[in-house]
Design a protein around this motif. Structure first.
Motif, mmCIF file in Angstrom:
data_model
loop_
_atom_site.group_PDB
_atom_site.id
_atom_site.type_symbol
_atom_site.label_atom_id
_atom_site.label_comp_id
_atom_site.label_asym_id
_atom_site.label_seq_id
_atom_site.Cartn_x
_atom_site.Cartn_y
_atom_site.Cartn_z
ATOM 1 N N THR A 204 0.834 -1.194 0.000
ATOM 2 C CA THR A 204 0.000 0.000 0.000
ATOM 3 C C THR A 204 0.871 1.247 0.000
ATOM 4 O OG1 THR A 204 -0.097 0.196 2.415
ATOM 5 C CG2 THR A 204 -1.722 -1.247 1.348
ATOM 6 N N ASP B 87 -7.321 14.244 -2.527
ATOM 7 C CA ASP B 87 -7.012 12.825 -2.550
ATOM 8 C C ASP B 87 -5.997 12.496 -3.647
ATOM 9 O OD1 ASP B 87 -7.285 10.330 -1.377
ATOM 10 O OD2 ASP B 87 -8.825 9.673 -2.785
ATOM 11 N N ASP C 57 -4.351 12.308 4.221
ATOM 12 C CA ASP C 57 -4.700 12.495 2.818
ATOM 13 C C ASP C 57 -4.601 13.971 2.457
ATOM 14 O OD1 ASP C 57 -5.410 9.788 2.230
ATOM 15 O OD2 ASP C 57 -7.303 10.086 3.295
ATOM 16 N N CYS D 171 -4.868 8.355 7.030
ATOM 17 C CA CYS D 171 -5.308 8.231 5.636
ATOM 18 C C CYS D 171 -6.544 7.347 5.549
ATOM 19 C CB CYS D 171 -4.186 7.629 4.781
ATOM 20 S SG CYS D 171 -2.723 8.676 4.640
ATOM 21 N N ARG D 172 -7.425 7.701 4.629
ATOM 22 C CA ARG D 172 -8.692 6.993 4.393
ATOM 23 C C ARG D 172 -9.698 7.171 5.521
ATOM 24 N NH1 ARG D 172 -7.376 7.793 -0.270
ATOM 25 N NH2 ARG D 172 -5.841 6.421 -1.245
#
Length: 451
Positions: free
Chosen positions: A269, A424, A420, A389-390
């Motif tokens: 990732t 994005d 982020d 993040c996310r």
């Protein structure tokens, strides 16, 4: 054009607190909920505050900032009826718990004479600290305002900052003893949704989900903090942006390196490869800043457990629902990506095999004081990487639209937060090191190749 920019750079920025108020829950907390026990994970969390701020451009919705502030106070009061421990007081002695007495949350209002665009463009990261209530930014040895007149800790502080252009920054600082980053973001999003609903009363917002509050049994321990905070004295905080295309290049590089080593890491990732790169460069910078020395250290990576155990928890579960992945590094050969990422994945899989949160906390409960202390010491010597993040950072909509920037304040030595970017299109890394280490780190060519 150049002269205008010079004038702006030379202008002294004034940030002034104009009011302080206490916001109480709109409805009293029921008597059976007056005591909120802290879990073992809460008790082992650091004695620090988690500072998150969201920036919004000027909005034509309100006639004045007074109207906007009034609405924010009302919606905060309603939100606190669901997040009722936040309006209580953390007890310092005896059973570790929150006295849910509805004493309320301090609401501070401030004005900055800069425009929002100038503030974001010209400010250094340390300038963000003034946006937070009472210096509550991570760990600060000179904390003020986080205790009431009886020396009892207030779990939450809020500060609303107005800019000369009509823009606004909404900042919250939540005690880490009562919740993690997910808890903090859930609270802010809940508050924002309540505010938005108050403007559009005829439109029900299906995204308003009340927090999942787990009622823990009373358990008094003397466990040390598993994630001790280090003073930021002598440290500097910098922000580094990594575009998606560069991160994809980094993923390709890591994949090729691990294949060549014979221990391929498949589908790494962005967070995994970026954490590896940052850690490798951080330790290299520390070693170069202290010539001839390589200290055995390690990396620590807190991860959200709500969705990785066999029995999933609701995403709105309140508290410190995190596990700490720790990877010790005793020599420089261990910085190969197949070892670093492989070990982090291995440790994460161990938590994924756990049935539920009760099993996870029972393991901690059965640990001896000496074992927990040793773990605490090891992590305290590590570089810590926390990823938001996310998470729903850019869905925080108070009815004025989405924020143009969401970030954290302050800094802790050897601590990195990943966020982020607004569109994005990449990841922002907010990094804090000692000044000498940062001077070397920010010039590392391998790091800069992916910025």
């Amino acid at each position: 054009m150049i002269m205008s920019k010079l004038l702006r750079l030379g202008k002294r920025q004034h940030h002034t607190i104009v009011s302080r108020d206490i916001i109480k829950p709109s409805s009293p907390t029921p008597s059976q909920l007056k005591t909120y026990n802290l879990s073992l994970l809460d008790q082992c969390a650091p004695n620090s505050y988690m500072p998150i701020v969201a920036f919004y451009p000027s909005s034509k919705i309100y006639q004045s900032s007074v109207d906007k502030t009034f609405e924010l106070k009302n919606s905060l009061s309603q939100t606190l009826t669901q997040y009722y421990p936040f309006a209580g007081r953390l007890k310092q002695y005896g059973p570790k718990c929150v006295d849910c007495n509805d004493y309320g949350v301090e609401f501070i209002e401030a004005y900055n004479d800069s425009s929002l665009s100038d503030f974001l463009q010209l400010s250094k990261h340390k300038d963000f600290d003034q946006l937070f209530p009472n210096d509550l930014v991570w760990y600060n040895p000179s904390l003020k305002g986080d205790k009431d007149e009886n020396n009892i800790t207030c779990p939450l502080g809020v500060q609303v900052n107005h800019f000369a252009c009509g823009g606004m920054a909404v900042a919250t600082s939540l005690s880490h003893k009562i919740g993690d980053g997910v808890t903090t973001l859930n609270f802010i999003n809940h508050w924002a949704t309540v505010t938005k609903q108050s403007r559009f009363r005829d439109k029900k917002d299906a995204h308003l989900i009340n927090p999942n509050v787990i009622h823990w049994q009373t358990r008094h321990t003397n466990f040390p903090e598993l994630l001790s905070c280090k003073s930021c004295v002598g440290c500097v905080t910098r922000s580094f942006l990594f575009p998606n295309q560069k991160l994809n290049d980094l993923k390709a590089k890591v994949t090729a390196m691990t294949v060549e080593s014979g221990k391929p890491i498949m589908n790494p990732t962005q967070v995994e490869v970026l954490t590896w790169l940052l850690h490798k460069c951080a330790v290299a910078a520390t070693t170069r800043a202290n010539p001839g020395t390589f200290k055995a250290t390690g990396m620590a990576f807190p991860i959200d457990m709500r969705n990785i155990m066999v029995e999933k928890l609701l995403g709105t579960t309140m508290g410190n629902i995190v596990c700490m992945l720790e990877f010790p590094t005793s020599n420089q050969s261990e910085f190969a990506p197949d070892i670093t990422i492989g070990e982090l994945r291995k440790r994460k899989s161990q938590f994924q095999s756990m049935i539920n949160l009760e099993v996870a906390t029972s393991i901690l409960a059965e640990m001896s004081f000496e074992t927990v202390l040793e773990t605490s010491k090891r992590i305290d010597e590590s570089y810590i990487y926390s990823s938001l993040c996310r998470f729903p950072t850019y869905r925080i909509d108070f009815g004025w639209g989405k924020p143009v920037k969401v970030t954290v304040g302050g800094g802790i030595k050897n601590f990195t937060v990943l966020l982020d970017t607004p569109n994005d299109d990449g990841i922002e890394a907010i990094v804090c090191f000692e000044k000498e280490v940062m001077n070397t780190f920010q010039q590392d060519p391998e790091l800069l190749a992916f910025c």
